[in-house]
Scaffold this motif. Structure first.
Motif, PDB file in Angstrom:
ATOM      1  N   ALA A 151     -25.635  27.241 -92.044  1.00  0.00           N
ATOM      2  CA  ALA A 151     -25.434  27.768 -90.641  1.00  0.00           C
ATOM      3  C   ALA A 151     -25.266  26.722 -89.689  1.00  0.00           C
ATOM      4  O   ALA A 151     -26.198  25.814 -89.617  1.00  0.00           O
ATOM      5  N   ALA A 186     -25.146  34.644 -85.258  1.00  0.00           N
ATOM      6  CA  ALA A 186     -26.538  35.048 -85.797  1.00  0.00           C
ATOM      7  C   ALA A 186     -27.747  34.630 -84.872  1.00  0.00           C
ATOM      8  O   ALA A 186     -27.730  33.543 -84.654  1.00  0.00           O
ATOM      9  N   THR A 213     -19.414  34.577 -87.910  1.00  0.00           N
ATOM     10  CA  THR A 213     -20.682  35.621 -87.349  1.00  0.00           C
ATOM     11  C   THR A 213     -21.496  34.633 -86.427  1.00  0.00           C
ATOM     12  O   THR A 213     -22.062  33.780 -86.905  1.00  0.00           O
ATOM     13  N   LEU A 225     -21.739  31.167 -90.645  1.00  0.00           N
ATOM     14  CA  LEU A 225     -22.768  31.793 -89.783  1.00  0.00           C
ATOM     15  C   LEU A 225     -23.116  30.690 -89.038  1.00  0.00           C
ATOM     16  O   LEU A 225     -23.299  29.520 -89.082  1.00  0.00           O
TER      17      LEU A 225
END
Ligand code: NCD
Length: 452
Positions: free
Chosen positions: A134, A188, A186, A159
């Motif tokens: 991430a 997060a 995405t 992410l």
């Protein structure tokens, strides 16, 4: 002996037969043996014609399903290798039944550049579990300038989060969400409004008052959940909410999903198994962010899993050395280990305790997190990660876990593969155990022991 050269990894790999288990397939749980060759499932059935030289692993009385995927693992490398390295964290993951984890960016340096992200991916590629990353949303996780999101997305990062803290500035969050939407990745969020949290180190309520510890209210989390849901709705962006811990957060996500907002959510085992009453010990092993909450929040998280509001179990595995956890409560770092206990806790609390089915357990520990992380078949996976979270089927990459639902074991932090030992479950008897973990056809855990 049948030695097969795998094209991708160049490793000699024995054919593997997983025999005697109940296999989680498209048609449900069936009693079958599973044959694996060159890292791929090649047959499922009874009375299979096994190559004489196949390595046979015993799954009698066990469930064979897709390996777990953790959306939230702190691996500490680079920067705090005394607490965990990528190799030790990946081994802990394999022992916990995971075949893929997403490494969080709050390392030192922060995972906010292609250089550092590539280094982590390279180390992950030779470990006992696939390691995705991430990326940080902002440079240095400082909450101001956006990190090179497009460049990191090209490396396969799916992410983006400043986990460890929330993005405090709504304008920065809005711009980042918009940018992520444009790139198909995405955003997060670690939901914590610092102004509302006001430095609280535990949940604000009965126990913070009794113990004289500064508390943070549930609204510190919920305010940021609400803000991000509004932004995601307005922008049509995809939002993933990390480690939710309050009843209000679950209610907000439930409403948002009903309204068609593209949101997914995770919760950690400690938030559906422990309450803030554990803080009576003043032991910083129970200090975690978001903090442990009273029981009605715990029940709301469980309900969130049962009705699909919460999509994934995520460990928030946060190793810390004994020296730092032994500091006075308000100085000790927040965080607790999670990888090696997550399955048993989920099985106990959600399956045995709340009647979730085994199929659903694999949904929340494997299929859903794989999809959210882009590690499923349709995900981007450009860094060479293989598909995870798929029901067992011929032709699939053999990323598998074999779990024994009847086994019991006692938690001993000092015996964990993790370098750290900060488990809040020390001495607790657990139900359900990981028997074997198979990564791309290689048994990385056999009879509960790591093979490398
Ligand atoms: C995390 C850590 O230690 O990196 N700790 C935690 O309590 N969850 C960071 C964080 O999310 O606060």
């Amino acid at each position: 002996m049948t030695i097969i050269q795998t094209a991708r990894y160049g490793m000699a790999q024995e054919a593997l037969a997983i025999v005697g288990g109940n296999v989680l397939t498209q048609t449900g749980l069936i009693r079958a043996d599973v044959m694996v060759e060159e890292g791929i499932v090649t047959a499922i059935g009874l009375d299979l014609d096994l190559p004489v030289a196949a390595k046979v692993i015993n799954a009698a009385g066990c469930v064979v399903g897709p390996g777990f995927v953790d959306l939230h693992t702190h691996l500490r490398e680079p920067g705090k290798e005394q607490a965990e390295t990528i190799a030790t964290g990946a081994r802990a993951a394999a022992l916990g039944g995971y075949t893929a984890v997403v490494a969080m960016p709050n390392t030192d340096p922060v995972l906010d550049s292609a250089f550092v992200v590539r280094a982590v991916l390279d180390l992950g590629a030779v470990s006992t579990c696939e390691v995705a990353v991430a990326g940080a949303i902002t440079v240095g996780r400082q909450g101001e300038a956006l990190s090179p999101i497009a460049e990191l997305a090209k490396l396969g990062v799916q992410l983006f989060t400043d986990d460890g803290s929330g993005v405090q500035h709504g304008g920065v969050a809005r711009r980042a969400l918009d940018y992520c939407r444009g790139l198909g990745v995405t955003y997060a969020e670690h939901c914590e409004d610092n102004a509302i949290a006001a430095g609280g180190v535990v949940h604000e309520g009965e126990w913070s008052a009794k113990l004289g510890l500064p508390g943070q209210p549930a609204s510190a989390e919920e305010a940021m959940v609400a803000r991000d849901l509004l932004l995601a709705r307005e922008l049509g962006a995809r939002l993933h909410l990390l480690h939710l811990s309050t009843q209000g957060s679950v209610d907000l996500v439930r409403q948002a999903k009903a309204a068609g907002i593209k949101v997914t959510a995770e919760a950690a085992p400690h938030h559906f198994t422990l309450t803030d009453a554990t803080l009576q010990s003043y032991d910083a092993v129970f200090k975690v962010n978001p903090p442990l909450r009273p029981d009605h929040h715990v029940q709301a998280i469980i309900q969130g899993f049962l009705d699909g509001t919460i999509d994934a179990v995520a460990t928030d595995h946060a190793p810390h050395t004994k020296e730092t956890k032994d500091l006075p409560f308000d100085e000790a770092p927040p965080g607790m280990l999670g990888l090696e206990t997550a399955f048993s806790l989920t099985y106990e609390r959600l399956v045995l305790g709340a009647k979730m089915s085994i199929e659903q357990l694999f949904q929340v520990m494997s299929t859903n997190p794989a999809r959210i992380a882009g590690l499923d078949r349709s995900g981007a996976r450009p860094y060479g990660h293989t598909p995870h979270g798929e029901l067992v089927a011929v032709g699939n990459v053999a990323n598998l876990v074999v779990v024994d639902l009847d086994a019991t074991w006692t938690v001993d932090g000092s015996s964990f593969a993790s370098l750290a030992a900060n488990t809040p479950y020390e001495g607790r008897v657990m139900h359900g155990a990981i028997r074997h973990t198979v990564l791309r056809g290689e048994p990385v855990v056999l009879e509960g022991v790591a093979t490398r």
